[in-house]
Design a protein around this motif. Structure first.
Motif, short mmCIF file in Angstrom:
data_model
loop_
_atom_site.label_atom_id
_atom_site.label_comp_id
_atom_site.label_asym_id
_atom_site.label_seq_id
_atom_site.Cartn_x
_atom_site.Cartn_y
_atom_site.Cartn_z
N GLU A 183 -0.98 -0.09 8.36
CA GLU A 183 -1.46 -0.16 6.98
C GLU A 183 -1.24 -1.56 6.40
O GLU A 183 -2.11 -2.11 5.72
CB GLU A 183 -0.73 0.88 6.13
CG GLU A 183 -1.13 2.32 6.44
CD GLU A 183 -0.29 3.33 5.68
OE1 GLU A 183 0.83 2.96 5.26
OE2 GLU A 183 -0.75 4.47 5.49
N CYS A 184 -0.09 -2.14 6.67
CA CYS A 184 0.20 -3.50 6.20
C CYS A 184 -0.79 -4.50 6.80
O CYS A 184 -1.28 -5.41 6.11
CB CYS A 184 1.63 -3.90 6.56
SG CYS A 184 2.91 -3.01 5.65
N LYS A 186 -3.87 -3.87 7.83
CA LYS A 186 -5.20 -3.65 7.27
C LYS A 186 -5.33 -4.28 5.89
O LYS A 186 -6.36 -4.90 5.57
CB LYS A 186 -5.51 -2.15 7.21
CG LYS A 186 -5.74 -1.52 8.58
CD LYS A 186 -6.01 -0.02 8.45
CE LYS A 186 -6.30 0.60 9.80
NZ LYS A 186 -6.53 2.07 9.71
N TRP A 187 -4.30 -4.16 5.07
CA TRP A 187 -4.38 -4.76 3.74
C TRP A 187 -4.28 -6.27 3.80
O TRP A 187 -4.89 -6.98 3.01
CB TRP A 187 -3.31 -4.15 2.83
CG TRP A 187 -3.64 -2.75 2.44
CD1 TRP A 187 -2.96 -1.61 2.76
CD2 TRP A 187 -4.76 -2.33 1.64
NE1 TRP A 187 -3.58 -0.50 2.24
CE2 TRP A 187 -4.70 -0.91 1.53
CE3 TRP A 187 -5.81 -3.00 1.02
CZ2 TRP A 187 -5.64 -0.17 0.83
CZ3 TRP A 187 -6.75 -2.26 0.32
CH2 TRP A 187 -6.66 -0.87 0.22
N SER A 188 -3.52 -6.78 4.75
CA SER A 188 -3.45 -8.23 4.93
C SER A 188 -4.79 -8.79 5.35
O SER A 188 -5.19 -9.89 4.94
CB SER A 188 -2.38 -8.58 5.98
OG SER A 188 -2.30 -9.98 6.18
N VAL A 190 -7.64 -7.98 4.40
CA VAL A 190 -8.56 -8.14 3.27
C VAL A 190 -7.98 -9.07 2.21
O VAL A 190 -8.46 -9.13 1.07
CB VAL A 190 -8.94 -6.78 2.64
CG1 VAL A 190 -9.69 -5.93 3.65
CG2 VAL A 190 -7.71 -6.04 2.11
N LYS A 192 -4.72 -9.25 0.94
CA LYS A 192 -3.69 -8.81 0.02
C LYS A 192 -2.35 -9.46 0.35
O LYS A 192 -1.98 -9.60 1.52
CB LYS A 192 -3.53 -7.28 0.06
CG LYS A 192 -4.78 -6.50 -0.34
CD LYS A 192 -5.21 -6.80 -1.76
CE LYS A 192 -6.42 -5.97 -2.15
NZ LYS A 192 -6.90 -6.28 -3.53
N SER A 194 1.96 -9.70 0.05
CA SER A 194 3.02 -8.70 0.25
C SER A 194 3.21 -7.88 -1.02
O SER A 194 3.37 -6.65 -0.97
CB SER A 194 4.33 -9.38 0.63
OG SER A 194 4.27 -9.92 1.93
N GLU A 196 1.02 -7.27 -3.45
CA GLU A 196 -0.12 -6.39 -3.67
C GLU A 196 -0.10 -5.21 -2.70
O GLU A 196 -0.40 -4.07 -3.08
CB GLU A 196 -1.43 -7.18 -3.52
CG GLU A 196 -1.64 -8.18 -4.64
CD GLU A 196 -2.81 -9.12 -4.35
OE1 GLU A 196 -3.52 -9.48 -5.29
OE2 GLU A 196 -2.98 -9.51 -3.16
N THR A 197 0.25 -5.49 -1.45
CA THR A 197 0.33 -4.42 -0.45
C THR A 197 1.40 -3.41 -0.84
O THR A 197 1.22 -2.19 -0.70
CB THR A 197 0.62 -5.00 0.94
OG1 THR A 197 -0.42 -5.91 1.31
CG2 THR A 197 0.73 -3.91 1.99
N ILE A 200 0.09 -1.07 -3.45
CA ILE A 200 -0.87 -0.12 -2.89
C ILE A 200 -0.16 0.99 -2.11
O ILE A 200 -0.52 2.16 -2.19
CB ILE A 200 -1.89 -0.85 -1.99
CG1 ILE A 200 -2.75 -1.81 -2.82
CG2 ILE A 200 -2.77 0.14 -1.24
CD1 ILE A 200 -3.57 -2.77 -2.00
N LEU A 201 0.87 0.59 -1.35
CA LEU A 201 1.56 1.54 -0.47
C LEU A 201 2.75 2.22 -1.16
O LEU A 201 3.44 3.02 -0.52
CB LEU A 201 2.02 0.82 0.80
CG LEU A 201 0.93 0.19 1.67
CD1 LEU A 201 1.53 -0.47 2.90
CD2 LEU A 201 -0.10 1.24 2.09
#
Length: 240
Positions: A183-184, A186-188, A190, A192, A194, A196-197, A200-201
């Motif tokens: 998950e980390c 995938k957000w990186s 796009v 994002k 740390s 912002e991630t 989200i998580l």
């Protein structure tokens, strides 16, 4: 098409020729007529034996190689000893030999440039140079600084993809990645951060950084961006 998608396409090039021409075209897209990539999969390999591909003038390459200018080239010295990008122009060629080298290089369209070092976790050393016949000065510096973040990302994709051609392929299985690490990643991918991630998580920023620390170890990488490139190469995530 986003830069990360364009650069990730290098990982899927079926032949070295297609891969090489893709890198040269990307360099031209950023305004650099000539591009050079050199890779040492092992630092014990002499510099003259590096895996090297460029669209530099053949005449200049002959002069450079036969007179062994690699031993006085300040851009090479910089890449061996440092990790930061180098904007090059007349001022960095300080000795008489280097000044003569620059004068000769200028005759072959190499008047200004940007050099990006690469240092891999296994001791790999790489150099990616984007060169232009543009007159050195503030305009070139401004444009080069503007494109530097994108070209730094291109460097990481270029070197990850080059290893298929610069050294024999390995059959090592991909590292095991946890659901939260994925998950980390995938957000990186796009863009994002740390923080912002973490939002989200629904976890702490320290937890996200902890996961990326584990990912760097698992992927034997020295930076988050190298982890991202390797994950895309292995098909664990896809550029978006």
């Amino acid at each position: 098409m986003k830069s990360i998608e364009r650069f990730a396409a290098l990982l899927g090039c079926g032949t070295e020729a297609a891969w090489r021409e893709s890198i040269f075209q990307l360099g031209r897209d950023f305004g650099y007529e000539q591009t050079l990539l050199a890779v040492l999969p092992d630092r014990n390999i002499p510099l003259k034996n590096a895996f090297l591909r460029s669209n530099y003038s053949p005449q200049w390459r002959t002069i450079y190689d036969t007179t062994e200018l690699v031993h006085i080239d300040p851009t090479v010295t910089h890449c061996v000893t440092r990790s930061t990008p180098l904007l090059w122009e007349p001022g960095i060629f300080s000795s008489k030999q280097q000044q003569e080298m620059y004068e000769e290089a200028s005759k072959h369209g190499l008047r200004s440039g940007l050099t990006l070092p690469f240092h891999g976790a296994n001791g790999e050393l790489g150099i990616l140079c984007f060169s232009s016949d543009t007159k050195p000065g503030k305009l070139f510096q401004r444009e080069a600084l503007h494109s530097m973040p994108a070209l730094s990302l291109l460097r990481d994709f270029a070197f990850e993809s080059s290893l298929r051609f610069a050294q024999p392929p390995t059959c090592e299985p991909p590292p095991s990645v946890t659901r939260r690490e994925l998950e980390c990643l995938k957000w990186s991918a796009v863009g994002k951060s740390s923080w912002e991630t973490a939002q989200i998580l629904s976890c702490s920023e320290a937890a996200v950084n902890f996961h990326f620390g584990n990912l760097r170890r698992k992927f034997n990488a020295t930076s988050r961006r190298q982890v991202l490139v390797k994950a895309i190469y292995l098909g664990l995530i896809h550029p978006t």
